[in-house]
Design a protein around this motif. Structure first.
Motif, short mmCIF file in Angstrom:
data_model
loop_
_atom_site.label_atom_id
_atom_site.label_comp_id
_atom_site.label_asym_id
_atom_site.label_seq_id
_atom_site.Cartn_x
_atom_site.Cartn_y
_atom_site.Cartn_z
N PHE A 558 -79.73 14.85 -70.29
CA PHE A 558 -78.52 15.67 -70.28
C PHE A 558 -79.18 16.73 -70.40
O PHE A 558 -78.21 17.91 -70.05
N ASP A 559 -80.13 17.55 -70.78
CA ASP A 559 -80.20 18.01 -71.28
C ASP A 559 -80.87 19.12 -69.97
O ASP A 559 -80.06 20.50 -69.79
N ASP A 562 -77.43 20.15 -68.86
CA ASP A 562 -77.07 21.29 -69.19
C ASP A 562 -77.00 22.58 -68.72
O ASP A 562 -76.63 23.67 -68.43
N SER A 563 -78.80 22.76 -68.25
CA SER A 563 -79.04 23.72 -68.00
C SER A 563 -78.70 24.28 -66.77
O SER A 563 -78.39 25.17 -65.87
N LYS A 566 -75.35 25.03 -66.84
CA LYS A 566 -75.59 26.96 -67.16
C LYS A 566 -75.85 27.78 -66.57
O LYS A 566 -75.40 29.08 -65.90
N SER A 771 -68.71 28.06 -72.10
CA SER A 771 -69.21 26.98 -72.94
C SER A 771 -68.80 25.78 -73.23
O SER A 771 -69.06 24.68 -73.52
N ARG A 774 -68.77 23.57 -70.21
CA ARG A 774 -70.23 23.07 -70.20
C ARG A 774 -69.98 21.90 -71.31
O ARG A 774 -70.49 20.30 -70.98
N LYS A 775 -69.99 22.04 -72.39
CA LYS A 775 -70.14 21.12 -73.62
C LYS A 775 -69.60 19.92 -72.97
O LYS A 775 -70.03 18.37 -73.28
N VAL A 778 -70.89 17.68 -69.55
CA VAL A 778 -72.32 17.29 -70.62
C VAL A 778 -72.12 16.04 -71.81
O VAL A 778 -71.83 14.84 -71.12
N GLU A 779 -70.68 16.08 -72.07
CA GLU A 779 -70.24 14.56 -73.31
C GLU A 779 -70.06 13.79 -72.44
O GLU A 779 -69.80 12.70 -72.17
#
Length: 802
Positions: A558-559, A562-563, A566, A771, A774-775, A778-779
């Motif tokens: 998941f990171d 996120d990247s 972003k 943000s 994005r948050k 990902v969730e």
């Protein structure tokens, strides 16, 4: 004298007449649509305008309900169309610059209409018949010199809005100035692809198309294939639409196919293929039983679809021996296609089918030879025939382009082995050392003129730019990867082209954005984002690469998701604030990430058939490439700052509902009404002009002294919006528009749009809203329901409603 079109008349309000009127209105022209007074009106209603206009008004009302839609922006388009009848309102054609005749295909009826038109038309007005095959000389017989001078055939294909082909046929007396004017006007104003045909039966498109269908009937009757097998092969594998051959006959109407074949047999006495127009017994039996296709849904055609009491749809296919229907196997893949997949290039796959499948080999041979033999009878060049089939029948390649793909020289012996004689013109081409019908020379596409025995440049408007031609010069592709290219368009303008499947945005494209910005900053002055994917409607970009993110989510990375998001946000934002203008040229499906990338640009130059929407909720997600941020920004910045927060609520709910219901614009005009396009953005009717017009727009911005937009904050509505949101979600759930999980996603959409925890009425930065996108994105990936929805839509193309 400078000739212009200001007002248009259309006589005949059927499917074709109404379609022409709708297209003209969409293009901004005042249009009057006329039809006959209904026969047998009672004495008490003979003076009632509603009753006297009943036929034309019914036609227009039916047109407003057609699917796909005939109108691009119904409210706007209908405001430009006035209706009337041929007795009370015929005098109004004296104010029109162009008059279309679109009545029944009967020479006597058409002549009577032209007689009436001549009484009322103003001198110099253009008169056009939409006939699909009647001779222009016979239609014009008895008319004045001025009428004949301004008379020609303009044959549109159905549905008028979507089919690009417009066949033009001039008479012996038609003024060349009229031909040049109407060709240029229809190409640019109506977005049509123009081919000049000759006054021969069925002109170009239907002459070639009906031959192919009738030859397929003959081969089917010989037992060389089944309906199912033939249609599967002659669809996507051949670069043809899903209707293929027999599905196309059902769509057009088997009675229409029968009529065209009958006319061909009667009129084409010297045609070497004349006998194939004798319709086989099984087809005559279908006509006798009223099995006409889509227009007779109960009787069916080559296929029939039924819906049971549980609303389950079942498709069945005809057995031509019994004229009864049998089960249709949706999972069937012909063995020849399974073998062809192993052959490597598309050319090798095609050749394998041609060599090893008798039905396909004979049908293609027939198409190639018949098309070559029609020059110069129906057209002067192979280009007109190829374009007619691409634009009128939605083929990706015309007959000669397809023959090139197959390999002309290596296929000649096989063509002859199938019983066909190679035309002398083609033999001369091969013997001269010219092995293909087309080639590219110095970035310009050329065709082989088989009448003159030499290559000639394909004539086109100077404003048209084709990336496929430019890329034949390797030095013009300045940056490249498997997924994208940066192409030099000249004059310091570069094009950033996606070329993934459905032009989906992926990691490679995201990584290339900063490289493209750096290159243009050092070596140019503007950037266009555009591509040339084939198909109707085609896809500028159908969104993000779901498969890539599914793999990351399955591995729990998941990171990394996120990247990736972003980086995508940063890259698109960098395009907005780059030191040069960025113009996006979307068309067709512009969905999800495709719509987001368009909204970051300084300008959008959109094709009229552009369908924009943020559809992520169907994959269990929300827009995270700036979709929420920019769509809300476009709406809120359209009102003055003094407006109170409460007064922004209707705007907020409008944006929320667009995203929560995955609404997609039905045209560029509809997308403009939804806020995806701004007043400064442009709409182009002819897609061939799209890249060229985007380049011109970028150069115009430079000439006007372009500077990057200032960084400003966005006004948000805050948590005061949530009460209205929950009420709207309740209504959408109750009416079945939102499932339970989609309702949860919709709440997240509202939280992002409203600004999360920020104070109501405050102004927040783009980065803050990005943000939030994005948050929540990902969730959602961490929820197994999103994974199921994304996997399902990636695999099937359909949303999983959970």
């Amino acid at each position: 004298m400078k000739r212009t079109i200001d007002k248009i008349a259309v006589i005949g309000s059927g499917i074709m007449g109404g379609g022409i009127a709708a297209l003209c209105a969409a293009a901004g022209y005042r249009t009057i649509l006329l039809d006959i007074v209904p026969p047998g009106i009672s004495e008490e209603k003979k003076d009632d305008p509603m009753e006297r206009n009943r036929i034309v008004n019914t036609g227009l009302e039916s047109l407003s309900k057609t699917r796909p839609p005939a109108f691009m922006d119904m409210e706007h388009d209908l405001s430009l169309i006035r209706t009337g009848n041929m007795e009370d309102n015929i005098g109004e054609i004296s104010t029109c610059d162009l008059i279309f005749e679109v009545v029944v295909e009967n020479i006597d009826i058409k002549r009577s209409v032209f007689e009436v038109i001549e009484k009322y038309r103003k001198e110099g007005s253009i008169v056009a018949s939409n006939t699909s095959g009647l001779p222009i000389a016979e239609m014009a017989r008895g008319r004045s010199d001025d009428f004949k001078k301004h008379f020609l055939i303009m044959h549109f294909f159905n549905p008028v809005r979507y089919m690009k082909l417009l066949e033009l046929v001039a008479g012996e007396d038609t003024d060349p100035e009229i031909c040049n004017f109407i060709s240029s006007w229809a190409e640019k104003a109506l977005g049509k692809g123009i081919v000049w045909g000759k006054d021969t039966p069925n002109f170009i498109g239907n002459r070639i198309g009906v031959e192919l269908i009738c030859e397929a009937f003959r081969l089917l009757g010989q037992g060389l294939s089944t309906i199912t097998e033939a249609d599967i092969i002659f669809s996507r594998p051949m670069g043809m639409p899903g209707t293929a051959i027999f599905g196309l006959a059902d769509l057009v109407g088997n009675d229409t196919i029968g009529h065209l074949a009958h006319n061909s047999y009667n009129l084409l006495e010297n045609d070497e293929y004349r006998e194939i127009y004798r319709l086989p017994d099984f087809f005559l039996g279908m006509l006798k039983k009223g099995m006409l296709g889509k227009k007779t849904p109960k009787n069916g055609g080559f296929y029939v679809s039924t819906v049971d009491k549980n609303f389950k749809k079942t498709k069945r296919v005809l057995n031509i021996k019994t004229l009864e229907y049998e089960e249709y196997n949706r999972d069937f893949v012909p063995d020849i296609l399974k073998e062809a997949v192993q052959q490597g290039s598309n050319s090798e796959r095609l050749f394998h089918i041609f060599r090893n499948h008798e039905f396909s080999g004979k049908l293609l041979s027939s198409l190639f030879v018949y098309s070559a033999n029609r020059i110069p009878e129906i057209a002067d060049s192979i280009v007109d025939i190829d374009n007619a089939m691409k634009w009128g029948y939605a083929w990706e390649k015309g007959p000669f382009e397809l023959w090139d793909e197959l390999g002309v020289e290596r296929s000649i012996d096989l063509v002859e082995s199938y019983g066909f004689t190679i035309p002398d013109s083609v033999k001369r081409m091969i013997s001269s050392g010219s092995g293909t019908f087309y080639r590219t020379n110095d970035g310009e596409k050329e065709f082989y003129n088989i009448l003159k025995g030499r290559y000639e440049e394909i004539k086109k408007n100077g404003n048209m730019i084709f990336l496929s031609n430019i890329k034949t010069s390797p030095e013009k592709v300045v940056l490249s990867s498997k997924s994208a290219s940066l192409i030099d368009l000249g004059d310091g303008v570069f094009d950033f082209e996606y070329h993934t499947k459905m032009n989906a945005l992926n990691g490679e494209i995201v990584d290339m954005i900063p490289k493209a910005i750096e290159y243009v900053s050092k070596n140019g002055q503007a950037l266009v984002i555009g591509n040339e994917a084939a198909g109707i409607p085609g896809a500028f970009s159908a969104g993000a690469d779901l498969k890539f993110m599914l793999e990351l989510a399955a591995a729990g990375k998941f990171d990394t998701i996120d990247s990736f998001v972003k980086n995508a946000q940063s890259g698109m934002k960098a395009l907005k604030y780059s030191p040069f203008p960025v113009v996006v040229a979307p068309y067709g499906m512009t969905l999800g990430g495709g719509a987001e990338s368009a909204m970051w640009a300084d300008r959008i130059v959109a094709h009229s058939e552009t369908y924009m929407g943020l559809v992520e909720i169907g994959a269990g997600l929300l827009p995270a490439g700036g979709g929420c941020t920019n769509l809300w920004r476009r709406h809120v910045e359209s009102v003055v700052k003094e407006v109170k927060i409460d007064d922004l609520m209707p705007l907020f709910l409008s944006v929320f509902q667009q995203i929560a219901m995955a609404k997609v614009g039905a045209s560029a005009m509809d997308s403009r009404n939804s806020g995806f396009l701004m007043p400064r953005d442009r709409i182009v009717f002819n897609r061939d002009y799209l890249i060229g017009e985007a380049k011109k727009e970028a150069l115009r911005m430079i000439e006007d002294g372009y500077t990057p937009p200032p960084v400003t904050k966005i006004r948000i509505i805050g948590d005061t919006a949530m009460g209205g949101v929950y009420s709207r979600i309740h209504d959408l759930k109750k009416t079945g528009f939102l499932t339970p999980y989609m309702s949860d996603i919709a709440v997240r959409v509202a939280l992002v749009l409203s600004g999360g925890d920020a104070r109501p009425g405050s102004y927040v930065t783009e980065d803050y809203m990005l943000s939030l996108e994005r948050k929540n994105f990902v969730e959602l990936w961490k929820d197994e329901r999103t994974f199921k929805m994304a996997e399902h839509i990636a695999r099937t193309g359909r949303s999983l409603m959970i």
